[in-house]
Design a protein around this motif. Structure first.
Motif, short mmCIF file in Angstrom:
data_model
loop_
_atom_site.label_atom_id
_atom_site.label_comp_id
_atom_site.label_asym_id
_atom_site.label_seq_id
_atom_site.Cartn_x
_atom_site.Cartn_y
_atom_site.Cartn_z
N GLY A 140 0.81 -1.20 0.00
CA GLY A 140 0.00 0.00 0.00
C GLY A 140 0.85 1.26 0.00
O GLY A 140 2.05 1.22 -0.26
N ARG A 141 0.21 2.38 0.33
CA ARG A 141 0.91 3.65 0.31
C ARG A 141 1.70 3.87 1.60
O ARG A 141 1.34 3.37 2.66
CB ARG A 141 -0.08 4.81 0.15
CG ARG A 141 -0.75 4.87 -1.21
CD ARG A 141 -1.31 6.28 -1.47
NE ARG A 141 -2.03 6.82 -0.34
CZ ARG A 141 -2.44 8.08 -0.25
NH1 ARG A 141 -2.19 8.93 -1.23
NH2 ARG A 141 -3.12 8.52 0.80
N ILE A 142 2.79 4.63 1.46
CA ILE A 142 3.62 5.01 2.60
C ILE A 142 3.76 6.53 2.59
O ILE A 142 3.97 7.14 1.53
CB ILE A 142 5.02 4.37 2.53
CG1 ILE A 142 4.92 2.86 2.57
CG2 ILE A 142 5.90 4.85 3.68
CD1 ILE A 142 6.27 2.16 2.42
N LYS A 143 3.65 7.12 3.75
CA LYS A 143 3.87 8.56 3.87
C LYS A 143 5.28 8.81 4.40
O LYS A 143 5.67 8.25 5.43
CB LYS A 143 2.84 9.20 4.81
CG LYS A 143 3.00 10.71 4.93
CD LYS A 143 1.96 11.32 5.86
CE LYS A 143 2.12 12.83 5.96
NZ LYS A 143 1.15 13.46 6.87
N LEU A 144 6.02 9.65 3.69
CA LEU A 144 7.37 10.03 4.11
C LEU A 144 7.36 11.51 4.47
O LEU A 144 6.95 12.35 3.66
CB LEU A 144 8.39 9.79 2.99
CG LEU A 144 8.96 8.38 2.84
CD1 LEU A 144 7.93 7.44 2.25
CD2 LEU A 144 10.19 8.40 1.93
N LEU A 166 13.58 11.41 9.52
CA LEU A 166 12.70 10.92 8.47
C LEU A 166 11.63 10.05 9.13
O LEU A 166 11.94 9.06 9.77
CB LEU A 166 13.48 10.12 7.43
CG LEU A 166 12.64 9.50 6.30
CD1 LEU A 166 11.96 10.60 5.48
CD2 LEU A 166 13.51 8.63 5.40
N ILE A 167 10.37 10.44 8.97
CA ILE A 167 9.25 9.73 9.57
C ILE A 167 8.51 8.97 8.49
O ILE A 167 8.09 9.55 7.47
CB ILE A 167 8.29 10.72 10.28
CG1 ILE A 167 9.06 11.54 11.32
CG2 ILE A 167 7.14 9.98 10.94
CD1 ILE A 167 8.26 12.67 11.93
N LEU A 168 8.35 7.66 8.68
CA LEU A 168 7.64 6.81 7.73
C LEU A 168 6.39 6.26 8.40
O LEU A 168 6.46 5.74 9.52
CB LEU A 168 8.52 5.67 7.24
CG LEU A 168 9.78 6.06 6.48
CD1 LEU A 168 10.98 6.09 7.41
CD2 LEU A 168 10.04 5.09 5.33
N ALA A 169 5.28 6.34 7.70
CA ALA A 169 4.01 5.88 8.25
C ALA A 169 3.24 5.10 7.19
O ALA A 169 2.88 5.67 6.15
CB ALA A 169 3.18 7.05 8.76
N GLU A 178 10.66 6.43 12.96
CA GLU A 178 11.59 7.54 12.76
C GLU A 178 12.99 7.03 12.48
O GLU A 178 13.46 6.08 13.12
CB GLU A 178 11.62 8.46 13.98
CG GLU A 178 10.31 9.20 14.24
CD GLU A 178 10.43 10.20 15.37
OE1 GLU A 178 11.54 10.35 15.91
OE2 GLU A 178 9.41 10.82 15.73
N LEU A 179 13.65 7.67 11.52
CA LEU A 179 15.03 7.34 11.17
C LEU A 179 15.87 8.61 11.19
O LEU A 179 15.40 9.68 10.81
CB LEU A 179 15.11 6.73 9.76
CG LEU A 179 14.36 5.41 9.50
CD1 LEU A 179 14.53 5.02 8.05
CD2 LEU A 179 14.87 4.32 10.41
N GLU A 180 17.11 8.46 11.64
CA GLU A 180 18.04 9.59 11.57
C GLU A 180 18.41 9.82 10.11
O GLU A 180 18.72 8.89 9.38
CB GLU A 180 19.30 9.29 12.38
CG GLU A 180 19.09 9.25 13.88
CD GLU A 180 18.80 10.62 14.48
OE1 GLU A 180 19.17 11.63 13.83
OE2 GLU A 180 18.21 10.69 15.56
N ALA A 181 18.37 11.06 9.68
CA ALA A 181 18.68 11.41 8.30
C ALA A 181 19.63 12.60 8.27
O ALA A 181 19.94 13.19 9.32
CB ALA A 181 17.41 11.71 7.52
N CYS A 182 20.10 12.94 7.10
CA CYS A 182 20.98 14.10 6.91
C CYS A 182 20.45 14.94 5.76
O CYS A 182 19.82 14.42 4.84
CB CYS A 182 22.42 13.65 6.58
SG CYS A 182 23.20 12.60 7.83
N LEU A 183 20.71 16.21 5.83
CA LEU A 183 20.37 17.07 4.70
C LEU A 183 21.24 16.69 3.51
O LEU A 183 22.39 16.27 3.67
CB LEU A 183 20.57 18.53 5.07
CG LEU A 183 19.62 19.06 6.17
CD1 LEU A 183 19.94 20.51 6.48
CD2 LEU A 183 18.16 18.93 5.74
#
Length: 362
Positions: A140-144, A166-169, A178-183
C-alpha cells in the motif's frame, strides 16, 4: 552550678537547632532557586529551536522497495566516508516524483518513482536501514515526512546546526517510524552527462559486455587491463560499428557489432575504457530488461577540478527511469590492432562440439 550548666547546654542546643533549621531553609530555598533556574534555562533552550518540513509525500511501498533494490548496487562495500552508505532522496513537486541516487564515486545508480509530493526537498538516509524497514511494511501507500530541527547557538553552548528526522508511516496502520537522516547538501552528486552517442538494443549491448568480461584481468598489475575498451565509429558503409576489446595478457576477446546508423543513431565517434565492476552491474541490470529495450548511451568529457588537472570523462547508460553513470578509466589501453589484424587474416578455423570439448578438457 549544675542547673546553670544544664540551662546553658539547652540554650546552645536550641541555638544549634535554630541554626540547623535556618541552614535547611536556606538550602531548600537555594534548591528551589536552582530548579527554577534550570527550568528557565530549558525553556529558553527550547525556545531557541525551530522546525521545518523538508519533505512530505506519499508513494507506493512496492515501487520504493524496487527502487532501493536497484540503487543499492551503487553503494560501496568499504567506503572511506560514511555518507556513501546513504541513498539520496529528492522529492520534486512539479513532476511528482521521488528520485533515488547512490554514489560510490567511481559510478552511481539513479532511478525515479511516482509520488504525490506536497513538500519538495532533499535528504540522505542509510540505505540499509531504510531498506530493511520498508521490507517489513504492508502493501500500500507510505507517507514520508522529513522534519528538520534548527538549533541556534547559545552563549553557554558550543553546538549549533540542523538535525533531520525521516518519519515513515504506512497508510493502512496507525503507526510511524523515525530514522536519523541528513540534509542532502553534502552528498556527492553524479556527473552531468548530456551528450548522446547512440541508442542500442539491450540484447546487443548485453552480448558484447558478456563476451568482453571473459578476458578481463582480475589482478591490479596493469589497472587498465581490469577494464573493457569501447570504440564507437561509423564505417564506409554508413554502419555504426561497436567494438569491445578485453585482455588479461593471456586471453584476448574482440567483439564487433554492426548496426544501421538510422537504427542506433550514432552521433559521433568515441573511445573509452570502463571498469569490469561497472560493466558487471550494468549486465545484471540489463538481464532484467526486455531484449528489445533501447539503451541510450551518453558520453561527455568533464571539466578539470582544482585538485587535478587530468582530463576525465563520464558515460551514462539510460533506459526507462533508470540510470548508471560511471567515470571512465584514465590511462592508455594497450594498442591491440596489430594482433586483431593478424587474427582476422587467419583463414584457419576450427569448429568444436562444445560438450565434447568441455569433457575432453576435464
Amino acid at each position: 552550678m549544675t542547673n546553670t550548666t544544664v540551662t546553658v547546654s539547652k540554650e546552645r542546643k536550641s541555638r544549634t537547632t535554630s541554626t540547623t533549621s535556618s541552614r535547611r531553609k536556606n538550602a531548600s530555598s537555594a534548591t528551589k532557586s536552582i530548579t527554577k533556574a534550570r527550568k528557565t534555562k530549558i525553556a529558553k533552550s527550547e525556545s531557541s529551536k525551530s522546525t521545518r518540513t523538508e519533505i512530505e509525500l506519499f508513494c507506493d511501498r512496492t515501487d520504493l522497495e524496487t527502487a532501493l533494490t536497484y540503487v543499492r548496487r551503487g553503494v560501496p562495500q568499504n567506503p572511506h566516508h560514511p555518507l556513501l552508505h546513504h541513498v539520496s532522496l529528492v522529492a520534486d513537486s512539479e513532476s511528482n516524483t521521488l528520485e533515488l541516487t547512490t554514489n560510490s564515486l567511481d559510478f552511481g545508480m539513479n532511478t525515479k518513482i511516482k509520488a504525490k509530493v506536497s513538500q519538495a526537498g532533499r535528504l540522505t538516509v542509510s540505505l540499509e536501514v531504510l531498506d530493511k524497514l520498508i521490507k517489513k511494511f504492508p502493501q500500500g501507500r507510505i507517507k514520508l515526512t522529513a522534519i528538520v530541527t534548527q538549533v541556534t547557538k547559545e552563549q553557554d553552548s558550543d553546538w549549533q546546526g540542523d538535525s533531520c528526522q525521516l518519519i515513515l508511516a504506512p497508510d493502512s496502520e496507525d503507526a510511524q517510524f523515525e530514522l536519523e537522516a541528513c540534509l542532502g547538501d553534502e552528498f556527492p552528486t553524479l556527473p552531468q552527462v548530456t551528450s548522446r552517442l547512440l541508442a542500442i538494443p539491450a540484447s546487443i549491448l548485453l552480448k558484447q559486455i558478456s563476451s568482453a568480461l571473459i578476458s578481463v584481468a582480475s589482478k591490479q598489475d596493469n589497472k587498465m587491463l581490469t577494464g573493457v575498451r569501447f570504440k564507437f565509429t561509423v564505417d564506409a558503409k554508413k554502419l555504426a560499428r561497436i567494438d569491445t576489446i578485453s585482455t588479461d595478457s593471456s586471453r584476448l576477446t574482440f567483439t564487433t557489432s554492426l548496426q544501421p546508423v538510422s537504427k542506433v543513431k550514432l552521433t559521433t565517434d568515441a573511445n573509452f575504457t570502463l571498469s569490469a565492476k561497472v560493466l558487471k552491474e550494468l549486465k545484471n541490470s540489463l538481464t532484467a530488461t526486455s531484449s528489445e529495450q533501447q539503451i541510450r548511451v551518453y558520453y561527455d568529457e568533464l571539466e578539470s577540478s582544482d585538485t587535478s588537472q587530468a582530463k576525465s570523462a563520464a558515460v551514462m547508460f539510460a533506459w526507462d527511469d533508470k540510470r548508471i553513470v560511471a567515470l571512465v578509466m584514465q590511462g592508455d589501453y594497450p594498442d591491440l590492432s596489430a594482433v586483431r589484424e593478424m587474427v582476422e587474416k587467419n583463414d584457419k578455423i576450427a569448429v568444436f562440439n562444445k560438450p565434447t570439448l568441455l569433457q575432453s578438457l576435464q
